[in-house]
Design an enzyme around this catalytic site. Sequence first.
Site, PDB file in Angstrom:
ATOM      1  N   THR A 132      -7.860   7.274 -19.387  1.00 42.25           N
ATOM      2  CA  THR A 132      -8.678   6.111 -19.316  1.00 42.25           C
ATOM      3  C   THR A 132      -9.935   6.274 -19.772  1.00 42.25           C
ATOM      4  OG1 THR A 132      -9.998   4.834 -17.603  1.00 42.25           O
ATOM      5  CG2 THR A 132      -9.212   6.945 -16.950  1.00 42.25           C
ATOM      6  N   ASP A 133     -11.122   5.202 -20.383  1.00 45.10           N
ATOM      7  CA  ASP A 133     -12.107   5.707 -20.706  1.00 45.10           C
ATOM      8  C   ASP A 133     -13.323   6.109 -19.548  1.00 45.10           C
ATOM      9  OD1 ASP A 133     -12.329   3.067 -19.456  1.00 45.10           O
ATOM     10  OD2 ASP A 133     -13.073   1.934 -21.017  1.00 45.10           O
ATOM     11  N   GLU A 134     -12.735   5.986 -18.207  1.00 44.56           N
ATOM     12  CA  GLU A 134     -13.633   6.069 -17.272  1.00 44.56           C
ATOM     13  C   GLU A 134     -13.776   7.544 -17.041  1.00 44.56           C
ATOM     14  OE1 GLU A 134     -13.012   3.898 -13.413  1.00 44.56           O
ATOM     15  OE2 GLU A 134     -12.419   2.401 -14.684  1.00 44.56           O
ATOM     16  N   TYR A 157     -11.325   8.274  -8.424  1.00 43.30           N
ATOM     17  CA  TYR A 157     -10.249   7.888  -9.419  1.00 43.30           C
ATOM     18  C   TYR A 157     -10.388   8.635 -11.052  1.00 43.30           C
ATOM     19  CZ  TYR A 157      -8.011   5.346 -13.303  1.00 43.30           C
ATOM     20  OH  TYR A 157      -7.231   4.924 -14.580  1.00 43.30           O
ATOM     21  N   LYS A 161      -8.356  11.714 -12.979  1.00 44.50           N
ATOM     22  CA  LYS A 161      -7.902  11.740 -14.076  1.00 44.50           C
ATOM     23  C   LYS A 161      -8.280  12.656 -15.090  1.00 44.50           C
ATOM     24  CE  LYS A 161      -5.382   8.703 -15.627  1.00 44.50           C
ATOM     25  NZ  LYS A 161      -3.879   8.503 -15.786  1.00 44.50           N
TER      26      LYS A 161
HETATM   27  P1  NAD Z   1      -0.285   0.638 -12.055  1.00 43.22           P
HETATM   28  O1  NAD Z   1      -1.017   1.145 -10.706  1.00 43.22           O
HETATM   29  O2  NAD Z   1      -0.097  -0.652 -12.097  1.00 43.22           O
HETATM   30  O3  NAD Z   1       0.924   1.408 -12.021  1.00 43.22           O
HETATM   31  C1  NAD Z   1       0.977   2.971 -11.642  1.00 43.22           C
HETATM   32  C2  NAD Z   1       2.413   3.339 -11.579  1.00 43.22           C
HETATM   33  O4  NAD Z   1       2.586   4.562 -10.939  1.00 43.22           O
HETATM   34  C3  NAD Z   1       3.255   2.385 -10.352  1.00 43.22           C
HETATM   35  O5  NAD Z   1       4.328   1.779 -10.710  1.00 43.22           O
HETATM   36  C4  NAD Z   1       3.369   3.270  -9.279  1.00 43.22           C
HETATM   37  O6  NAD Z   1       4.529   3.078  -8.625  1.00 43.22           O
HETATM   38  C5  NAD Z   1       3.714   4.573  -9.928  1.00 43.22           C
HETATM   39  N1  NAD Z   1       3.279   5.800  -9.023  1.00 43.22           N
HETATM   40  C6  NAD Z   1       2.023   5.804  -8.554  1.00 43.22           C
HETATM   41  N2  NAD Z   1       2.255   7.101  -7.664  1.00 43.22           N
HETATM   42  C7  NAD Z   1       3.421   7.779  -8.219  1.00 43.22           C
HETATM   43  C8  NAD Z   1       4.181   9.110  -7.843  1.00 43.22           C
HETATM   44  N3  NAD Z   1       3.511   9.913  -7.022  1.00 43.22           N
HETATM   45  N4  NAD Z   1       5.283   9.167  -8.469  1.00 43.22           N
HETATM   46  C9  NAD Z   1       5.642   8.493  -9.307  1.00 43.22           C
HETATM   47  N5  NAD Z   1       5.324   7.206  -9.593  1.00 43.22           N
HETATM   48  C10 NAD Z   1       4.109   6.817  -9.018  1.00 43.22           C
HETATM   49  O7  NAD Z   1      -1.325   1.342 -13.097  1.00 43.22           O
HETATM   50  P2  NAD Z   1      -1.933   0.783 -14.508  1.00 43.22           P
HETATM   51  O8  NAD Z   1      -2.755  -0.007 -14.592  1.00 43.22           O
HETATM   52  O9  NAD Z   1      -0.199   0.431 -15.130  1.00 43.22           O
HETATM   53  O10 NAD Z   1      -1.904   2.171 -15.351  1.00 43.22           O
HETATM   54  C11 NAD Z   1      -1.115   3.090 -15.760  1.00 43.22           C
HETATM   55  C12 NAD Z   1      -1.683   4.320 -16.275  1.00 43.22           C
HETATM   56  O11 NAD Z   1      -2.805   4.043 -17.269  1.00 43.22           O
HETATM   57  C13 NAD Z   1      -2.457   5.137 -15.199  1.00 43.22           C
HETATM   58  O12 NAD Z   1      -2.352   6.569 -15.697  1.00 43.22           O
HETATM   59  C14 NAD Z   1      -4.063   4.721 -15.618  1.00 43.22           C
HETATM   60  O13 NAD Z   1      -4.985   5.639 -15.157  1.00 43.22           O
HETATM   61  C15 NAD Z   1      -4.175   4.279 -17.048  1.00 43.22           C
HETATM   62  N6  NAD Z   1      -4.913   3.491 -17.350  1.00 43.22           N
HETATM   63  C16 NAD Z   1      -5.058   2.222 -17.012  1.00 43.22           C
HETATM   64  C17 NAD Z   1      -5.853   1.236 -17.472  1.00 43.22           C
HETATM   65  C18 NAD Z   1      -5.965  -0.282 -16.849  1.00 43.22           C
HETATM   66  O14 NAD Z   1      -7.004  -0.916 -17.356  1.00 43.22           O
HETATM   67  N7  NAD Z   1      -4.877  -0.690 -16.152  1.00 43.22           N
HETATM   68  C19 NAD Z   1      -6.632   1.582 -18.627  1.00 43.22           C
HETATM   69  C20 NAD Z   1      -6.601   2.841 -19.101  1.00 43.22           C
HETATM   70  C21 NAD Z   1      -5.544   3.709 -18.523  1.00 43.22           C
HETATM   71  O1  DAU Z   2     -11.493   1.299 -17.596  1.00 44.00           O
HETATM   72  C1  DAU Z   2     -10.249   1.511 -17.775  1.00 44.00           C
HETATM   73  C2  DAU Z   2      -9.953   1.387 -16.184  1.00 44.00           C
HETATM   74  O2  DAU Z   2      -9.971  -0.133 -15.756  1.00 44.00           O
HETATM   75  C3  DAU Z   2      -8.535   2.030 -15.719  1.00 44.00           C
HETATM   76  O3  DAU Z   2      -8.770   3.398 -15.702  1.00 44.00           O
HETATM   77  C4  DAU Z   2      -8.320   1.492 -14.155  1.00 44.00           C
HETATM   78  O4  DAU Z   2      -7.314   2.131 -13.867  1.00 44.00           O
HETATM   79  C5  DAU Z   2      -8.487   0.028 -13.952  1.00 44.00           C
HETATM   80  O5  DAU Z   2      -8.435  -0.283 -12.553  1.00 44.00           O
HETATM   81  C6  DAU Z   2      -9.788  -0.467 -14.455  1.00 44.00           C
HETATM   82  O6  DAU Z   2     -10.912  -0.096 -13.739  1.00 44.00           O
HETATM   83  P1  DAU Z   2     -12.033  -0.809 -13.321  1.00 44.00           P
HETATM   84  O7  DAU Z   2     -12.774  -0.643 -12.142  1.00 44.00           O
HETATM   85  O8  DAU Z   2     -12.913  -1.139 -14.676  1.00 44.00           O
HETATM   86  O9  DAU Z   2     -11.191  -2.569 -12.945  1.00 44.00           O
HETATM   87  P2  DAU Z   2     -11.227  -3.435 -11.881  1.00 44.00           P
HETATM   88  O10 DAU Z   2     -10.472  -4.578 -12.428  1.00 44.00           O
HETATM   89  O11 DAU Z   2     -11.135  -2.926 -10.354  1.00 44.00           O
HETATM   90  O12 DAU Z   2     -12.738  -3.758 -12.089  1.00 44.00           O
HETATM   91  C7  DAU Z   2     -13.261  -4.583 -13.209  1.00 44.00           C
HETATM   92  C8  DAU Z   2     -14.840  -4.914 -13.014  1.00 44.00           C
HETATM   93  O13 DAU Z   2     -14.987  -5.732 -12.173  1.00 44.00           O
HETATM   94  C9  DAU Z   2     -15.607  -3.722 -12.174  1.00 44.00           C
HETATM   95  O14 DAU Z   2     -17.134  -3.632 -12.926  1.00 44.00           O
HETATM   96  C10 DAU Z   2     -15.710  -4.013 -10.879  1.00 44.00           C
HETATM   97  C11 DAU Z   2     -15.686  -5.466 -10.885  1.00 44.00           C
HETATM   98  N1  DAU Z   2     -14.931  -6.258  -9.780  1.00 44.00           N
HETATM   99  C12 DAU Z   2     -13.548  -5.949  -9.494  1.00 44.00           C
HETATM  100  C13 DAU Z   2     -12.969  -6.490  -8.472  1.00 44.00           C
HETATM  101  C14 DAU Z   2     -11.424  -6.041  -8.046  1.00 44.00           C
HETATM  102  C15 DAU Z   2     -15.539  -7.249  -9.060  1.00 44.00           C
HETATM  103  O15 DAU Z   2     -16.695  -7.691  -9.514  1.00 44.00           O
HETATM  104  N2  DAU Z   2     -14.884  -7.817  -8.193  1.00 44.00           N
HETATM  105  C16 DAU Z   2     -13.604  -7.446  -7.788  1.00 44.00           C
HETATM  106  O16 DAU Z   2     -12.979  -8.003  -6.830  1.00 44.00           O
END
Ligand code: NAD
Ligand code: DAU
Length: 351
Positions: A132-134, A157, A161
């Site tokens: 992730t970019d985080e 988190y 990562k």
């Molecule tokens: P998500 O939470 O929707 O899915 C995660 C999946 O991992 C789920 O299906 C969960 O059951 C599985 N999982 C969790 N713990 C596990 C374990 N111990 N063993 C096996 N499976 C397990 O997450 P997502 O948003 O789809 O993100 C997927 C990946 O991409 C993550 O590694 C996250 O860090 C990365 N990522 C997410 C975003 C985003 O915006 N969502 C952006 C950049 C990177």
């Molecule tokens: O940048 C990549 C990341 O983006 C991934 O690695 C993470 O897995 C993914 O969850 C996401 O993280 P964020 O914290 O950026 O996403 P989230 O949707 O939780 O929040 C987006 C922005 O909105 C953040 O600035 C917090 C804000 N927010 C979030 C929620 C859930 C609100 O203002 N209200 C809310 O209820």
Amino acid sequence: MVKTILITGGAGFIGSHVVRLLVKSHPDYLIVNVDKLTYAGNLENLADVENRDNYKFLKIDITNIRQLGVLFNSFVFDGIIHLAAESHVDRSISSPLAFIKTNITGTVNLLNLAKEQWKGMMKGKIFYQISTDEVFGSLDERGVFTEHTSYDPRSPYSASKAGADHFVKAYHNTYKLPVIISNCSNNYGPNQFPEKLIPLAIHNIMNNRPVPVYGKGENIRDWLYVEDHARAIDLLFHKGRVGETYNIGGSNEWRNIDLIRLLCSIMDEKLGRKNGTSERLITFVTDRAGHDLRYAIDSSKIRSELKWEPLVNFESGLRMTADWYLNNTGWVQHVVSGQYKRYYRKQYGNR
Ligand code: NAD
Ligand code: DAU
């Protein structure tokens, strides 16, 4: 089958889009999806491909070394695309240990098994870490994250990562494990658990509930449609250079409050409400602890090396996402109520 690919976390949001893309576009690959099915993993996401001959699902916890051992004794993998993770920042603030366990220990378990299985035959293999970019921390109003930006994680988190990424790089340096890492910005689209900003806002607007905006809504994120991310993963898995890291992002920065206002107006239109109705649901709430101000990705490396670019513009992506949630209210009910677990038992018994 030409190749056997392990995808971890394939029942989650991004993972299910990656599994679907690979199962459909590579019929000669066996795609083995392993997932623990936490609250965030839902096999209903993959109902359209679950009966394909080139797809197999196994319920496995990547922190469970015994279960993983059986997996690696049953298949010889050509590549691993590792997405399984605890992924929600707010949950990491209340329960950091679960993040250390899955995101760091789980990743190291997979690295160890890949290293053992690929001993003496590393050529052509790839361990692809989805990050992730985080991990780069928080930007002020200016600047962007490049592949050379130092890691500076600021939430449990992102620290977990970043820790996992460091192990991936260490295994490349120490054991010559062939690895790639990509760091992506915020994804949105169908099948995202409604605890993240966009699906939560859509769900609450549909149900006339308050839409919580943290602080003053001034934090900025760089949004990318999930299918664009899945295409980038497919490309990097096949054509990325071993040992390299790649940034993926939409070059699409939005202040949270502006994004929510746009979403409210789209939802008003789709729900046949008078313009301005949903905006009244916006409620400013206590800020997230340690809330990162701004993320912005420079994705010129993948764009120039692999000719990748996002295909979905933000407003049409938001519209498609809104339509998906409006047309799939059953999916939301199931994930919120945990009913999808019944689907799993029906489909797979007690395995
Ligand atoms: P998500 O939470 O929707 O899915 C995660 C999946 O991992 C789920 O299906 C969960 O059951 C599985 N999982 C969790 N713990 C596990 C374990 N111990 N063993 C096996 N499976 C397990 O997450 P997502 O948003 O789809 O993100 C997927 C990946 O991409 C993550 O590694 C996250 O860090 C990365 N990522 C997410 C975003 C985003 O915006 N969502 C952006 C950049 C990177
Ligand atoms: O940048 C990549 C990341 O983006 C991934 O690695 C993470 O897995 C993914 O969850 C996401 O993280 P964020 O914290 O950026 O996403 P989230 O949707 O939780 O929040 C987006 C922005 O909105 C953040 O600035 C917090 C804000 N927010 C979030 C929620 C859930 C609100 O203002 N209200 C809310 O209820």
